[in-house]
Design an enzyme around this catalytic site. Structure first.
Site, short mmCIF file in Angstrom:
data_model
loop_
_atom_site.label_atom_id
_atom_site.label_comp_id
_atom_site.label_asym_id
_atom_site.label_seq_id
_atom_site.Cartn_x
_atom_site.Cartn_y
_atom_site.Cartn_z
N ASP A 24 0.78 -1.24 0.00
CA ASP A 24 0.00 0.00 0.00
C ASP A 24 0.82 1.30 0.00
O ASP A 24 0.43 2.28 0.64
CB ASP A 24 -0.97 0.02 1.20
CG ASP A 24 -1.87 -1.19 1.26
OD1 ASP A 24 -1.93 -1.94 0.27
OD2 ASP A 24 -2.52 -1.40 2.30
N LYS A 67 -7.21 -3.80 -3.05
CA LYS A 67 -7.96 -4.44 -1.98
C LYS A 67 -8.65 -3.40 -1.10
O LYS A 67 -8.31 -2.21 -1.15
CB LYS A 67 -7.01 -5.28 -1.11
CG LYS A 67 -5.92 -4.46 -0.40
CD LYS A 67 -4.96 -5.33 0.36
CE LYS A 67 -3.86 -4.51 1.03
NZ LYS A 67 -4.33 -3.57 2.04
N CYS A 69 -2.01 -2.81 8.26
CA CYS A 69 -1.88 -3.71 7.10
C CYS A 69 -0.63 -4.58 7.17
O CYS A 69 -0.69 -5.77 6.86
CB CYS A 69 -1.90 -2.91 5.81
SG CYS A 69 -3.45 -2.01 5.54
#
Length: 205
Positions: free
Chosen positions: A19, A82, A116
């Site tokens: 990310d 996602k 994450c």
């Protein structure tokens, strides 16, 4: 005289970029230093021919991966968007890279350390993988979250180390053919490495 040393088998190794999107640039603590480490790790992955998995978090709202990493991730084995916090979404967890009976070693850089990155690392550990989280390659919006996350990950069996340590562990021997390229990478990024360690890790020592 015996045969020249060979690079340890890296066919069971994977590099994960979590990310690292441009929208987070001004929100993440020491984001610029995080990118320096990520670039170094991706260049090393290319030398070692290690497959790369890249995720973005809700790309439609938060945009794509940062420009600094686009060329280095252009040949990624997987590039997945996602909304789940963990990278281990079905497209990743069911991919052949992670379905082999031989459990992979997975190295992770990205954000956020306590969300994450943590959830991805824990999911991988539960599946039996050897997981490396690079302390100089992860960060969060709030600096104070990072050491807490790294301490938890260590307790859960994740290997918390630095990018340079991981590179040399992956290589294993100065006699391998890749050593010259890795040594060149280390030399070229020496200034960046010092900057990262002084900034990103200064409060974790």
């Amino acid at each position: 005289m015996g045969p020249s040393p060979r690079l340890p088998d890296v066919t069971d190794t994977m590099s994960s970029v979590c990310d690292l999107q441009d929208r987070f640039r001004n929100a993440i603590w020491q984001f610029d230093k995080l990118l320096l480490t990520s670039q170094k790790v991706l260049r090393a992955a290319k030398i070692f021919q290690i497959p790369i998995v890249v995720t973005t978090q809700n790309k439609a709202r938060l945009g794509g991966i940062v420009p600094e990493l686009q060329e280095l991730t252009a040949g990624a084995a997987l590039n997945v968007d996602k909304t789940c916090f963990s990278m281990m979404v079905p497209e990743v967890s069911s991919h052949e890279l992670l379905m082999s009976p031989e459990k992979r070693s997975v190295v992770i850089v990205g954000i956020e350390s306590h969300i994450c990155v943590t959830q991805t690392a824990l999911d991988l550990v539960l599946r039996g993988h050897r997981v490396y989280v690079l302390a100089d390659g992860v960060s969060s919006c709030n600096e104070q979250e990072i050491p807490v996350a790294l301490a938890r990950l260590r307790a859960e069996g994740v290997i918390v180390t630095t990018s340079e340590s991981w590179m040399y562990e992956t290589m294993g021997d100065a006699g391998v053919a890749e050593f010259k390229e890795v040594a060149k990478l280390v030399k070229e990024s020496a200034g960046d490495t010092k900057t990262v360690l002084t900034g990103l890790l200064s409060s974790r020592i």
